[in-house]
Design a protein around this motif. Structure first.
Motif, mmCIF file in Angstrom:
data_model
loop_
_atom_site.group_PDB
_atom_site.id
_atom_site.type_symbol
_atom_site.label_atom_id
_atom_site.label_comp_id
_atom_site.label_asym_id
_atom_site.label_seq_id
_atom_site.Cartn_x
_atom_site.Cartn_y
_atom_site.Cartn_z
ATOM 1 N N THR A 24 37.425 67.014 48.010
ATOM 2 C CA THR A 24 38.521 66.291 48.657
ATOM 3 C C THR A 24 38.581 64.850 48.170
ATOM 4 O OG1 THR A 24 38.330 67.713 50.600
ATOM 5 C CG2 THR A 24 39.494 65.623 50.892
ATOM 6 N N MET A 25 37.415 64.206 48.108
ATOM 7 C CA MET A 25 37.385 62.815 47.630
ATOM 8 C C MET A 25 37.882 62.710 46.189
ATOM 9 S SD MET A 25 33.807 61.352 49.261
ATOM 10 C CE MET A 25 33.575 60.352 47.829
ATOM 11 N N LEU A 26 37.440 63.619 45.322
ATOM 12 C CA LEU A 26 37.868 63.590 43.922
ATOM 13 C C LEU A 26 39.369 63.821 43.803
ATOM 14 C CD1 LEU A 26 34.911 65.542 42.274
ATOM 15 C CD2 LEU A 26 35.411 63.091 42.057
ATOM 16 N N ASN A 27 39.896 64.739 44.615
ATOM 17 C CA ASN A 27 41.327 65.016 44.608
ATOM 18 C C ASN A 27 42.124 63.790 45.051
ATOM 19 O OD1 ASN A 27 43.711 66.774 44.510
ATOM 20 N ND2 ASN A 27 43.675 66.526 46.729
ATOM 21 N N ILE A 28 41.673 63.150 46.106
ATOM 22 C CA ILE A 28 42.378 61.958 46.616
ATOM 23 C C ILE A 28 42.265 60.825 45.603
ATOM 24 C CG2 ILE A 28 42.338 60.168 48.403
ATOM 25 C CD1 ILE A 28 41.617 62.448 50.404
ATOM 26 N N ASP A 29 41.073 60.607 45.047
ATOM 27 C CA ASP A 29 40.895 59.548 44.038
ATOM 28 C C ASP A 29 41.813 59.776 42.840
ATOM 29 O OD1 ASP A 29 39.011 58.303 45.627
ATOM 30 O OD2 ASP A 29 37.291 59.014 44.458
ATOM 31 N N CYS A 30 41.891 61.026 42.384
ATOM 32 C CA CYS A 30 42.737 61.376 41.243
ATOM 33 C C CYS A 30 44.205 61.108 41.587
ATOM 34 C CB CYS A 30 42.526 62.837 40.872
ATOM 35 S SG CYS A 30 43.487 63.357 39.440
ATOM 36 N N ARG A 31 44.605 61.482 42.776
ATOM 37 C CA ARG A 31 45.986 61.265 43.224
ATOM 38 C C ARG A 31 46.312 59.772 43.282
ATOM 39 N NH1 ARG A 31 48.546 60.538 48.145
ATOM 40 N NH2 ARG A 31 50.650 61.371 48.220
ATOM 41 N N LEU A 32 45.383 58.981 43.807
ATOM 42 C CA LEU A 32 45.589 57.542 43.910
ATOM 43 C C LEU A 32 45.628 56.888 42.534
ATOM 44 C CD1 LEU A 32 43.356 56.701 47.001
ATOM 45 C CD2 LEU A 32 45.854 56.920 46.918
ATOM 46 N N ASP A 33 44.797 57.383 41.608
ATOM 47 C CA ASP A 33 44.782 56.835 40.249
ATOM 48 C C ASP A 33 46.114 57.068 39.547
ATOM 49 O OD1 ASP A 33 42.211 55.872 40.507
ATOM 50 O OD2 ASP A 33 41.271 57.550 39.435
ATOM 51 N N THR A 34 46.723 58.228 39.771
ATOM 52 C CA THR A 34 47.989 58.528 39.106
ATOM 53 C C THR A 34 49.152 57.741 39.726
ATOM 54 O OG1 THR A 34 48.396 60.478 40.493
ATOM 55 C CG2 THR A 34 47.271 60.833 38.365
ATOM 56 N N GLU A 35 48.990 57.318 40.982
ATOM 57 C CA GLU A 35 50.038 56.533 41.641
ATOM 58 C C GLU A 35 50.021 55.070 41.219
ATOM 59 O OE1 GLU A 35 49.601 57.066 45.849
ATOM 60 O OE2 GLU A 35 50.343 59.113 45.798
#
Length: 171
Positions: free
Chosen positions: A159-170
């Motif tokens: 979950t943390m990796l998914n959220i971090d990845c999502r935030l990085d792309t934003e």
């Protein structure tokens, strides 16, 4: 409380559902439980650390210095490792230095650089506190089997990796 019983978060989800809200209630429930769990864990760890006249942030700095393979770290290395702003790190270091648990010294190679290290008192404090810290974390998760802890750890990491990845792309 039995896991079969509804808790406050189930009741809140039911209330939203009764209003006709079309949403993923499992996501709402997971995030609400993580937030509630975070508050509880911070409070319990805070009580433990306060017995040793520390707050969570001060414990984190002492623990980072204890874990480091180096004898000392720069404030920049500390705040990057702990995901803090430099201002927040400076405040923590000021408090720990006042308590004589750390010392800041100018680097001999580069006088502009400062190294932070544990004092003997700081080493004694962290060596005393961390076994209690680990014992408490074990107690707090004592209702889970090893397999459940491993599964939860993997799911939270994912979950943390998914959220971090999502935030990085934003950004």
């Amino acid at each position: 409380m039995s896991l079969q019983n509804n808790d406050d978060i189930d009741i809140i989800s039911d209330q939203w559902q009764q209003l006709g809200l079309k949403a993923d209630y499992s996501a709402l429930q997971i995030i609400a439980r993580i937030l509630r769990l975070n508050k509880t864990l911070e409070a319990e760890l805070g009580k433990l650390h306060s017995k040793f006249k520390l707050n969570q942030g001060e414990f984190d700095v002492l623990a980072a210095l204890k874990r480091s393979a180096q004898a000392d770290l720069t404030p920049s290395q500390l705040h990057q490792a702990m995901l803090l702003s430099s201002g927040a790190m400076t405040s923590r270091l000021d408090r720990l230095e006042t308590k004589q648990l750390i010392v800041r010294q100018h680097c001999t190679e580069d006088r502009r650089s400062i190294k932070v290290s544990l004092t003997d008192a700081g080493k004694q404090v962290i060596d005393t506190v961390y076994p209690h810290h680990f014992q408490l974390t074990d107690q707090l998760l004592g209702g889970l089997t090893e397999a459940e802890k491993n599964q939860l750890q993997r799911l939270l990491k994912k979950t943390m990796l998914n959220i971090d990845c999502r935030l990085d792309t934003e950004s």
